[in-house]
Enzyme design. Structure first.
Site, PDB file in Angstrom:
ATOM      1  N   ARG A  49       0.533  -1.200  -0.079  1.00 17.48           N
ATOM      2  CA  ARG A  49       0.215   0.036   0.100  1.00 17.48           C
ATOM      3  C   ARG A  49       0.666   1.252   0.088  1.00 17.48           C
ATOM      4  O   ARG A  49       0.656   2.187  -0.803  1.00 17.48           O
ATOM      5  CB  ARG A  49      -0.887  -0.107   1.073  1.00 17.48           C
ATOM      6  CG  ARG A  49      -2.043  -1.260   1.071  1.00 17.48           C
ATOM      7  CD  ARG A  49      -2.999  -1.069   2.223  1.00 17.48           C
ATOM      8  NE  ARG A  49      -4.149  -2.097   2.246  1.00 17.48           N
ATOM      9  CZ  ARG A  49      -5.025  -2.220   2.976  1.00 17.48           C
ATOM     10  NH1 ARG A  49      -5.255  -1.395   3.853  1.00 17.48           N
ATOM     11  NH2 ARG A  49      -5.799  -3.332   2.968  1.00 17.48           N
ATOM     12  N   ASP A 151     -15.283   8.824  10.025  1.00 15.24           N
ATOM     13  CA  ASP A 151     -14.151   8.037   9.709  1.00 15.24           C
ATOM     14  C   ASP A 151     -12.917   8.686   9.524  1.00 15.24           C
ATOM     15  O   ASP A 151     -13.049   9.905   9.211  1.00 15.24           O
ATOM     16  CB  ASP A 151     -14.642   7.174   8.254  1.00 15.24           C
ATOM     17  CG  ASP A 151     -13.830   5.758   8.131  1.00 15.24           C
ATOM     18  OD1 ASP A 151     -14.313   4.696   8.428  1.00 15.24           O
ATOM     19  OD2 ASP A 151     -12.437   5.745   7.976  1.00 15.24           O
TER      20      ASP A 151
END
Length: 284
Positions: A49, A151
């Site tokens: 990632r 979030d």
């Protein structure tokens, strides 16, 4: 006697050198920034990632990338760093046993009813909560109801605000509920659905880091959904977050946890009421 030679081991050649010290720094930095505890088994995920970020930025190695972040706490790249290491697994009415409990609970609560979903991801969970409220409350009560959805990942919040999903994301929802709460796309939007505006309008989205020193929250909630979030935190971090939930819940408020999360031995402020549902006991 016939023997079979062991197959030769092949190593995937990496574009960037990823040393033990780099992985240790990433683990420390994401824990300090977002409370996420990465196990040793997450090494390949971290490399994959973050290597994308190195390519985007034209970095030659992990060390210089991490140096950049540590030099400046307000560097905009921190947002991409956290987004890259955040796991977002969600679905409409996931852990479905919670929603009838929520429905029965809010039916007995005085107006206005409010719910905080603190790991909104791409929106399926807060919209499932909103649908439950719409199915339960009278039109008058629903007009005052709200879902606060937060979030830490800004990318998923952008998707959530659109309220648009591929049809396969709602394929398991019963037909009557699907017709009532979703609009089917036509023409260029064929194969997609949109949450109906009257339901989407119940939800407001915002970015929030559960490890931030202060949360920009003034209201109190009837229920908090914090499902499959605590599993990424160590026990001391879990305890601190649970402690901060207490003053944000109305008397008798509920906390919904994930199927693999158990708060019984972490906090005395909550009492197990049902399957991964806790009642806030408040404080004397």
């Amino acid at each position: 006697m016939t023997t079979t030679a062991a197959a030769p081991a092949f190593q995937v050649e990496r574009q960037f050198d990823f040393r033990d010290t780099d992985f240790s720094r990433v683990r420390r930095m994401i824990h300090e920034r977002a409370g996420i505890s990465l196990g040793e088994h997450k090494r390949e995920m971290v490399y994959s990632r973050l290597a994308r970020r190195l390519r985007v930025l034209g970095r030659a190695d992990f060390a210089s990338y991490l140096d950049q972040l540590e030099r400046e706490a307000g560097d905009p790249e921190w947002e991409d760093f956290v987004n890259a290491l955040t796991t977002n697994l969600t679905a409409f009415f996931r852990e479905s046993h919670h929603f009838p409990i929520l429905s029965k609970f809010v039916a007995s609560r005085p107006d206005p009813v409010s719910v905080w979903c603190c790991a909104a991801s791409t929106g399926e969970e807060p919209y499932s909560i909103a649908i439950t409220l719409a199915e339960t409350l009278s039109s008058r009560s629903l007009a005052n109801a709200s879902v606060f959805a937060t979030d830490i990942d800004t990318n998923v919040l952008q998707k959530a605000r659109s309220a648009v999903y591929p049809y396969e994301r709602v394929a398991k929802i019963e037909e009557a509920r699907l017709r009532r709460f979703f609009l089917k796309g036509k023409g260029p939007a064929a194969g997609q659905v949109r949450v109906r505006p009257e339901v989407a309008g119940l939800v407001r989205f915002d970015m929030l880091n559960l490890l931030a020193p202060a949360w920009p929250i003034q209201e109190k909630f009837d229920a908090i959904f914090c499902r499959n979030v605590m599993i990424y935190f160590d026990k001391p971090t879990q305890a601190r977050i649970l402690e901060r939930f207490v003053p944000l819940l109305k008397p008798g408020g509920l906390l919904f946890a994930g199927h693999s999360e158990n708060f019984t031995y972490i906090s005395r402020d909550f009492r197990l009421r049902g399957q991964t549902v806790y009642e806030c006991l408040g404080r004397p």
